[in-house]
Write a protein that holds these residues in place. Sequence first.
Motif, PDB file in Angstrom:
ATOM      1  N   ARG A 154       0.862  -1.195   0.000  1.00  0.00           N
ATOM      2  CA  ARG A 154       0.000   0.000   0.000  1.00  0.00           C
ATOM      3  C   ARG A 154       0.891   1.235   0.000  1.00  0.00           C
ATOM      4  NH1 ARG A 154      -5.394  -0.399   1.089  1.00  0.00           N
ATOM      5  NH2 ARG A 154      -5.426   1.739   1.828  1.00  0.00           N
ATOM      6  N   THR A 155       0.526   2.185  -0.825  1.00  0.00           N
ATOM      7  CA  THR A 155       1.281   3.429  -0.892  1.00  0.00           C
ATOM      8  C   THR A 155       0.318   4.575  -1.183  1.00  0.00           C
ATOM      9  OG1 THR A 155       3.248   4.469  -1.848  1.00  0.00           O
ATOM     10  CG2 THR A 155       1.825   3.289  -3.358  1.00  0.00           C
ATOM     11  N   SER A 156       0.691   5.779  -0.853  1.00  0.00           N
ATOM     12  CA  SER A 156      -0.130   6.959  -1.112  1.00  0.00           C
ATOM     13  C   SER A 156       0.596   7.876  -2.083  1.00  0.00           C
ATOM     14  CB  SER A 156      -0.407   7.722   0.184  1.00  0.00           C
ATOM     15  OG  SER A 156      -1.166   6.949   1.063  1.00  0.00           O
ATOM     16  N   ILE A 157      -0.181   8.460  -2.975  1.00  0.00           N
ATOM     17  CA  ILE A 157       0.360   9.432  -3.926  1.00  0.00           C
ATOM     18  C   ILE A 157      -0.427  10.717  -3.769  1.00  0.00           C
ATOM     19  CG2 ILE A 157       0.764   9.987  -6.348  1.00  0.00           C
ATOM     20  CD1 ILE A 157       0.843   6.953  -6.887  1.00  0.00           C
ATOM     21  N   GLN A 158       0.256  11.794  -3.417  1.00  0.00           N
ATOM     22  CA  GLN A 158      -0.383  13.107  -3.333  1.00  0.00           C
ATOM     23  C   GLN A 158      -0.106  13.852  -4.632  1.00  0.00           C
ATOM     24  OE1 GLN A 158       1.170  14.886   0.321  1.00  0.00           O
ATOM     25  NE2 GLN A 158      -0.866  14.572   1.208  1.00  0.00           N
ATOM     26  N   TYR A 159      -1.120  14.565  -5.128  1.00  0.00           N
ATOM     27  CA  TYR A 159      -0.964  15.333  -6.349  1.00  0.00           C
ATOM     28  C   TYR A 159      -1.805  16.606  -6.264  1.00  0.00           C
ATOM     29  CZ  TYR A 159      -5.361  13.040  -7.595  1.00  0.00           C
ATOM     30  OH  TYR A 159      -6.651  12.584  -7.590  1.00  0.00           O
ATOM     31  N   VAL A 160      -1.401  17.607  -7.039  1.00  0.00           N
ATOM     32  CA  VAL A 160      -2.092  18.894  -7.071  1.00  0.00           C
ATOM     33  C   VAL A 160      -2.576  19.147  -8.494  1.00  0.00           C
ATOM     34  CG1 VAL A 160      -1.865  21.382  -6.721  1.00  0.00           C
ATOM     35  CG2 VAL A 160      -0.677  19.796  -5.199  1.00  0.00           C
ATOM     36  N   VAL A 161      -3.844  19.517  -8.603  1.00  0.00           N
ATOM     37  CA  VAL A 161      -4.476  19.821  -9.885  1.00  0.00           C
ATOM     38  C   VAL A 161      -4.677  21.338  -9.957  1.00  0.00           C
ATOM     39  CG1 VAL A 161      -6.522  19.432 -11.303  1.00  0.00           C
ATOM     40  CG2 VAL A 161      -5.637  17.584  -9.856  1.00  0.00           C
ATOM     41  N   PRO A 162      -4.075  22.027 -10.936  1.00  0.00           N
ATOM     42  CA  PRO A 162      -4.176  23.490 -10.996  1.00  0.00           C
ATOM     43  C   PRO A 162      -5.520  24.013 -11.491  1.00  0.00           C
ATOM     44  CG  PRO A 162      -2.896  22.697 -12.835  1.00  0.00           C
ATOM     45  CD  PRO A 162      -3.198  21.497 -11.977  1.00  0.00           C
ATOM     46  N   ARG A 163      -6.305  23.172 -12.174  1.00  0.00           N
ATOM     47  CA  ARG A 163      -7.631  23.591 -12.640  1.00  0.00           C
ATOM     48  C   ARG A 163      -8.496  22.339 -12.824  1.00  0.00           C
ATOM     49  NH1 ARG A 163      -3.812  24.892 -15.580  1.00  0.00           N
ATOM     50  NH2 ARG A 163      -3.193  23.796 -17.430  1.00  0.00           N
ATOM     51  N   ASP A 164      -9.802  22.505 -12.708  1.00  0.00           N
ATOM     52  CA  ASP A 164     -10.727  21.388 -12.852  1.00  0.00           C
ATOM     53  C   ASP A 164     -10.541  20.709 -14.210  1.00  0.00           C
ATOM     54  OD1 ASP A 164     -11.687  22.446 -10.504  1.00  0.00           O
ATOM     55  OD2 ASP A 164     -13.679  22.926 -11.262  1.00  0.00           O
ATOM     56  N   GLY A 165     -10.627  19.381 -14.222  1.00  0.00           N
ATOM     57  CA  GLY A 165     -10.537  18.647 -15.484  1.00  0.00           C
ATOM     58  C   GLY A 165     -10.262  17.177 -15.253  1.00  0.00           C
TER      59      GLY A 165
END
Length: 194
Positions: A154-165
């Motif tokens: 099990r691992t977690s990946i954090q990510y940032v989305v700059p705009r909806d899509g």
Amino acid sequence: ILSGSDYLEVGDMDGNGAIDVTDIVLLIDTILGGGLHRGYPITTGDILQTEHSLIVSNDGKVAGIQLVISGDFNITESYLPAGWEIHHENGILLAFSTDGSSLTNGQLFQYSGNMTVESGIIADWHGNSMEISVSEIPNEYIISQVYPNPFNPRTSIQYVVPRDGIVDISVYDIKGKRIVRLLNDYQTTGSHTI
């Protein structure tokens, strides 16, 4: 004639010892005869700041926003609903409904120049208010370091989305063959974890 402390007593509609956007919302409700209590109360709220826009994310119907800000900026385009006003002076930005309409998730406005949002509160038509967190959203997609080790079960990946899509996150082997697609779905602006 009212003196300084009298203004606080008269204007403090919610009785918290301060005059803020919650009092403005409650005063508008009182002047318009009450009954503006519309929608769900707020229990969470965030302001997402991109390079030149502010976005609100919340779970209820917002009637007003108060931000402590700094910087030299001009609001170039407002996305607030009809019936809303926005004012800023002396490091305070106020946006509030004058007709009972509520603000839902989405972009508040775009601006030119530099703006730093230091803190803020949101208020609903039920007289609730809460401090909001402020997050800066970059102009590009970001994936953080995979935690823990990606070879763990099990691992977690954090990510940032700059705009909806639509966001597609897949894992590839060293030869470029897709091993697994982790996500292929519509995502809103902000930070996410899978």
